[in-house]
Design an enzyme around this catalytic site. Structure first.
Site, mmCIF file in Angstrom:
data_model
loop_
_atom_site.group_PDB
_atom_site.id
_atom_site.type_symbol
_atom_site.label_atom_id
_atom_site.label_comp_id
_atom_site.label_asym_id
_atom_site.label_seq_id
_atom_site.Cartn_x
_atom_site.Cartn_y
_atom_site.Cartn_z
ATOM 1 C CB ALA A 8 32.235 26.304 -16.096
ATOM 2 C CG LEU A 55 27.419 29.027 -16.940
ATOM 3 C CD1 LEU A 55 28.650 29.678 -17.591
ATOM 4 C CD2 LEU A 55 26.546 28.364 -17.994
ATOM 5 C CB CYS A 56 27.972 22.815 -13.547
ATOM 6 S SG CYS A 56 29.061 21.730 -12.607
ATOM 7 C CB VAL A 57 31.986 25.707 -10.511
ATOM 8 C CG1 VAL A 57 31.811 24.594 -9.482
ATOM 9 C CG2 VAL A 57 33.405 26.250 -10.466
ATOM 10 C CG PHE A 102 23.299 26.435 -18.722
ATOM 11 C CD1 PHE A 102 22.824 26.306 -20.015
ATOM 12 C CD2 PHE A 102 22.778 27.458 -17.934
ATOM 13 C CE1 PHE A 102 21.870 27.185 -20.532
ATOM 14 C CE2 PHE A 102 21.826 28.344 -18.439
ATOM 15 C CZ PHE A 102 21.375 28.202 -19.748
#
Lengths: 130, 130
Positions: B82, B77-79, B39
């Site tokens: 996010a 989820l991409c850090v 994501f």
């Protein structure tokens, strides 16, 4: 799709193309796409960038974001060369429709007609469209 | 066949995450494999457990969590994306001095390298976005 190549250590090398379609500001797609390209460079894949539609504005010279409270990240495109990302393609029709020429870009690019760009996409293993 | 999935848009605002979800269900029903769902951009908003849609609407976050639980699918989820959008797990919340985490069950937070890896290791990487 091309046959997968192997690098010297026997790892898989795929052809990754990042397709940039949106103007640099107004949405975050361009900035976050560039972040993917920079991270991806560490994976030693065969990387190219395509600029089509309003994406051609991402690499336009003389960007000034002082009035919109956003960082002008366009100098980062000049750093791509240091990451061995050197294949940058601009779609001719998109460029011309916007009154731009090759001299308007802040990095060296190869200008391709729509059909040649389609052929280039056909050769890729992975196309990430932003 | 092994599929990697990239979701670039948030829930409800855009149909991309619905399409991704329905595609994944079809992939699994056809006996294929999902290597990872990554994501990015507003797509990270799919992974907050605070999502509270009206009761007569689909619950997109819960739907992802159930998909992960039932099928062991890796939801990442991409850090960086996010952090920008206020999605945190316990580690991230602690690291940045936040008073709560909000990541939904079945999701994890990691780097963009996970997207590139999905491209390299999957037979196809499918992008759902605008």
């Amino acid at each position: 799709m091309s046959d997968e190549m192997m690098d010297e250590e026997g790892g898989v090398v795929k052809k990754f193309m990042y397709v940039n379609r949106k103007a640099p500001y107004g949405t975050i797609y361009a900035l976050e796409s560039l972040e993917v390209v920079l991270i991806a460079a560490a994976f030693e894949q065969d990387v190219s960038l395509a600029f089509i539609d309003d994406g051609v504005y991402q690499i336009k010279k003389g960007q000034d974001t002082s009035g919109i409270d956003m960082k002008n990240f366009s100098p980062t495109y000049r750093a791509l060369e240091m990451y061995d990302v050197e294949k940058l393609y601009v779609e001719k029709e998109s460029m011309e429709e916007r009154g731009l020429t090759e001299e308007d870009f802040l990095v060296p690019v190869e200008v391709l007609g729509r059909q040649d760009m389609a052929d280039m996409m056909e050769e890729q293993d992975i196309i990430l469209s932003f | 066949m092994k599929f990697g999935i990239l979701v670039n848009e948030g829930p409800y605002q855009h149909q991309a995450s619905d399409s991704a979800y329905l595609f994944i269900k079809a992939v699994l029903e056809s006996g294929h494999e999902i290597m990872r769902v990554f994501f990015y951009h507003d797509g990270v908003n799919n992974g907050t457990r605070l999502t509270t849609p009206p009761q007569d609407d689909r619950h997109i976050a819960n739907r992802w969590s159930e998909l992960a639980e039932k099928n062991g699918i890796d939801l990442v989820l991409c850090v960086a994306a996010a952090q920008r959008r206020g999605i945190a797990d316990d580690d991230e919340a602690k690291r940045h001095g936040k008073d709560a985490s909000n990541i939904a069950p079945g999701f994890r937070i990691s780097g963009l390298g996970q997207l590139i890896e999905a491209g390299i290791q999957s037979d196809r990487l499918i992008v759902f976005g605008d």
